[in-house]
Design an enzyme around this catalytic site. Structure first.
Site, PDB file in Angstrom:
ATOM      1  N   SER A   1       0.867  -1.181   0.000  1.00 32.54           N
ATOM      2  CA  SER A   1       0.000   0.000   0.000  1.00 32.54           C
ATOM      3  C   SER A   1       0.898   1.224   0.000  1.00 32.54           C
ATOM      4  CB  SER A   1      -0.845  -0.013   1.281  1.00 32.54           C
ATOM      5  OG  SER A   1      -1.436   1.259   1.503  1.00 32.54           O
TER       6      SER A   1
ATOM      7  N   TYR B   1      -2.218  -1.740  10.466  1.00 34.09           N
ATOM      8  CA  TYR B   1      -2.339  -1.894   9.007  1.00 34.09           C
ATOM      9  C   TYR B   1      -1.081  -1.350   8.325  1.00 34.09           C
ATOM     10  CZ  TYR B   1      -3.931  -1.397   4.209  1.00 34.09           C
ATOM     11  OH  TYR B   1      -4.022  -1.490   2.841  1.00 34.09           O
TER      12      TYR B   1
HETATM   13  N1  LIG Z   1      -8.661  -0.107  -1.240  1.00 33.65           N
HETATM   14  C1  LIG Z   1      -7.580   0.561  -0.910  1.00 33.65           C
HETATM   15  O1  LIG Z   1      -7.608   1.795  -0.723  1.00 33.65           O
HETATM   16  C2  LIG Z   1      -6.265  -0.159  -0.769  1.00 33.65           C
HETATM   17  C3  LIG Z   1      -5.095   0.615  -0.721  1.00 33.65           C
HETATM   18  C4  LIG Z   1      -3.876  -0.027  -0.584  1.00 33.65           C
HETATM   19  C5  LIG Z   1      -3.836  -1.412  -0.491  1.00 33.65           C
HETATM   20  N2  LIG Z   1      -4.989  -2.125  -0.525  1.00 33.65           N
HETATM   21  C6  LIG Z   1      -4.893  -3.572  -0.384  1.00 33.65           C
HETATM   22  O2  LIG Z   1      -5.589  -4.219  -1.424  1.00 33.65           O
HETATM   23  C7  LIG Z   1      -6.015  -5.511  -0.959  1.00 33.65           C
HETATM   24  C8  LIG Z   1      -7.477  -5.703  -1.321  1.00 33.65           C
HETATM   25  O3  LIG Z   1      -8.251  -4.792  -0.550  1.00 33.65           O
HETATM   26  P1  LIG Z   1      -9.592  -4.110  -1.102  1.00 33.65           P
HETATM   27  O4  LIG Z   1      -9.402  -2.659  -1.007  1.00 33.65           O
HETATM   28  O5  LIG Z   1      -9.987  -4.711  -2.366  1.00 33.65           O
HETATM   29  O6  LIG Z   1     -10.610  -4.479   0.072  1.00 33.65           O
HETATM   30  P2  LIG Z   1     -11.815  -5.550   0.160  1.00 33.65           P
HETATM   31  O7  LIG Z   1     -12.810  -5.295  -0.903  1.00 33.65           O
HETATM   32  O8  LIG Z   1     -12.245  -5.494   1.574  1.00 33.65           O
HETATM   33  O9  LIG Z   1     -11.113  -6.936  -0.156  1.00 33.65           O
HETATM   34  C9  LIG Z   1     -10.401  -7.659   0.789  1.00 33.65           C
HETATM   35  C10 LIG Z   1     -10.280  -9.077   0.278  1.00 33.65           C
HETATM   36  O10 LIG Z   1      -9.444  -9.801   1.203  1.00 33.65           O
HETATM   37  C11 LIG Z   1     -10.116 -10.995   1.542  1.00 33.65           C
HETATM   38  N3  LIG Z   1      -9.746 -11.417   2.889  1.00 33.65           N
HETATM   39  C12 LIG Z   1      -9.796 -10.706   4.032  1.00 33.65           C
HETATM   40  N4  LIG Z   1      -9.426 -11.467   5.072  1.00 33.65           N
HETATM   41  C13 LIG Z   1      -9.127 -12.700   4.556  1.00 33.65           C
HETATM   42  C14 LIG Z   1      -8.706 -13.926   5.114  1.00 33.65           C
HETATM   43  N5  LIG Z   1      -8.513 -14.058   6.439  1.00 33.65           N
HETATM   44  N6  LIG Z   1      -8.499 -14.975   4.292  1.00 33.65           N
HETATM   45  C15 LIG Z   1      -8.694 -14.849   2.953  1.00 33.65           C
HETATM   46  N7  LIG Z   1      -9.113 -13.724   2.362  1.00 33.65           N
HETATM   47  C16 LIG Z   1      -9.330 -12.662   3.167  1.00 33.65           C
HETATM   48  C17 LIG Z   1     -11.597 -10.676   1.435  1.00 33.65           C
HETATM   49  O11 LIG Z   1     -12.332 -11.870   1.198  1.00 33.65           O
HETATM   50  P3  LIG Z   1     -13.245 -12.615   2.292  1.00 33.65           P
HETATM   51  O12 LIG Z   1     -13.859 -11.564   3.157  1.00 33.65           O
HETATM   52  O13 LIG Z   1     -14.238 -13.361   1.453  1.00 33.65           O
HETATM   53  O14 LIG Z   1     -12.334 -13.521   3.022  1.00 33.65           O
HETATM   54  C18 LIG Z   1     -11.617  -9.778   0.207  1.00 33.65           C
HETATM   55  O15 LIG Z   1     -11.684 -10.565  -0.953  1.00 33.65           O
HETATM   56  C19 LIG Z   1      -5.718  -5.546   0.535  1.00 33.65           C
HETATM   57  O16 LIG Z   1      -4.514  -6.243   0.766  1.00 33.65           O
HETATM   58  C20 LIG Z   1      -5.550  -4.088   0.880  1.00 33.65           C
HETATM   59  O17 LIG Z   1      -4.737  -3.891   2.013  1.00 33.65           O
HETATM   60  C21 LIG Z   1      -6.191  -1.536  -0.686  1.00 33.65           C
END
Ligand SMILES: NC(=O)c1ccc[n+]([C@@H]2O[C@H](COP(=O)([O-])OP(=O)(O)OC[C@H]3O[C@@H](n4cnc5c(N)ncnc54)[C@H](OP(=O)(O)O)[C@@H]3O)[C@@H](O)[C@H]2O)c1
Length: 247
Positions: free
Chosen positions: A138, A151
């Protein structure tokens, strides 16, 4: 990473960036396996997108990571791309000890989940003619958002782990990429409608154009993440930290 023709596991693909990237990779001619804890979401994705495969996996469960990935390799012996997308982000108030539950879950998901997937699949990937591990950090790995301390710490750790992984695997045919998203409109921290976060499709357009442009840089950086990614190098760390602190 070739833009097409891979067999890709996206761990953490039931929503947000993971689902979006999985669908784009599928449309680009890759075999894609989506994964996460929510079985109902996985079933829905598979039924709406013929050709996509799925597997239920909670990355905080070490035995499940070991067993499920072993079964997955029986089903997909040509798996050659791992994307460690699974992540969670919640605010923590460090004044009170009850932040600890969130902190521990965050470490287990974002950091240990990444490390466990790498441990489970690297030997297999190193045996493929060509393979890719894409970790997901991130912009907040580089300057913290103080309301989400653990985080930020896990993402800084994922960045560091990825750097070492790349050096160690340089004697294999596994390339190591790090996706470094800026704020993107997903369910993470409830920012689906945030005016300051990037629309998911715009983010994915830019990511796919980087992935499609031949040899990728070690870090997949969209333009919007550059101010935070390079804040320290540009002498703007304190200003950025103040901004992220809301001060
Ligand atoms: N959105 C942002 O602003 C942003 C910025 C920087 C980095 N990121 C990173 O991008 C990645 C995806 O995040 P997102 O923004 O798309 O959020 P999101 O829509 O909440 O997606 C999170 C994903 O992680 C999965 N997950 C969570 N806990 C898990 C576990 N214990 N085992 C397996 N899967 C798990 C969830 O699936 P289930 O709930 O079905 O398990 C979901 O598919 C993350 O690593 C996040 O830190 C996001």
């Amino acid at each position: 990473m070739n833009a097409t023709g891979n067999t890709v596991l996206v761990a953490g693909a039931t929503s947000g960036i993971g689902l979006g990237l999985a669908l784009r990779l599928h449309a680009a001619g890759n075999r894609v396996i989506v994964s996460g804890r929510r079985e109902d979401r996985l079933k829905q994705i598979v039924s709406e997108h013929p050709g996509i495969e799925s597997v239920v996996l909670d990355v905080t469960d070490p035995a499940a990571v070991r067993d499920v990935t072993a079964q997955l390799l029986q089903r997909f012996p040509d798996l050659d791309v791992l994307v460690t997308m699974a992540g969670m982000m919640l605010p923590e108030d460090l004044h009170h000890a009850d932040f600890l539950a969130v902190a521990e879950a965050t470490v287990a998901t974002n950091l240990l989940g990444t490390i466990r997937l790498v441990a489970a699949l690297t030997e297999h990937l190193a045996g493929r003619p060509r393979a890719t591990i894409m970790t997901v950090s991130s912009g907040l790995a580089f300057v913290p958002l103080p309301i989400a301390p653990t985080y930020n710490a896990t993402k800084a750790a994922v960045h560091s782990f990825t750097e070492s992984l790349r050096v160690q695997l340089a004697d294999t045919r596994v390339e190591v990429l790090e996706l470094v998203p800026p704020a993107v409109r997903t369910a993470l921290m409830g920012q689906e409608d945030s005016a300051t976060a990037m629309p998911l499709d715009t983010f994915l357009d830019e990511v796919m154009s980087i992935l499609g442009a031949g040899r990728q840089p070690d870090e997949i950086l969209v333009k919007a993440v550059e101010p935070v990614r390079f804040a320290e190098a540009r002498g703007e760390y304190s200003t950025m930290l103040r901004l992220l602190s809301g001060r």
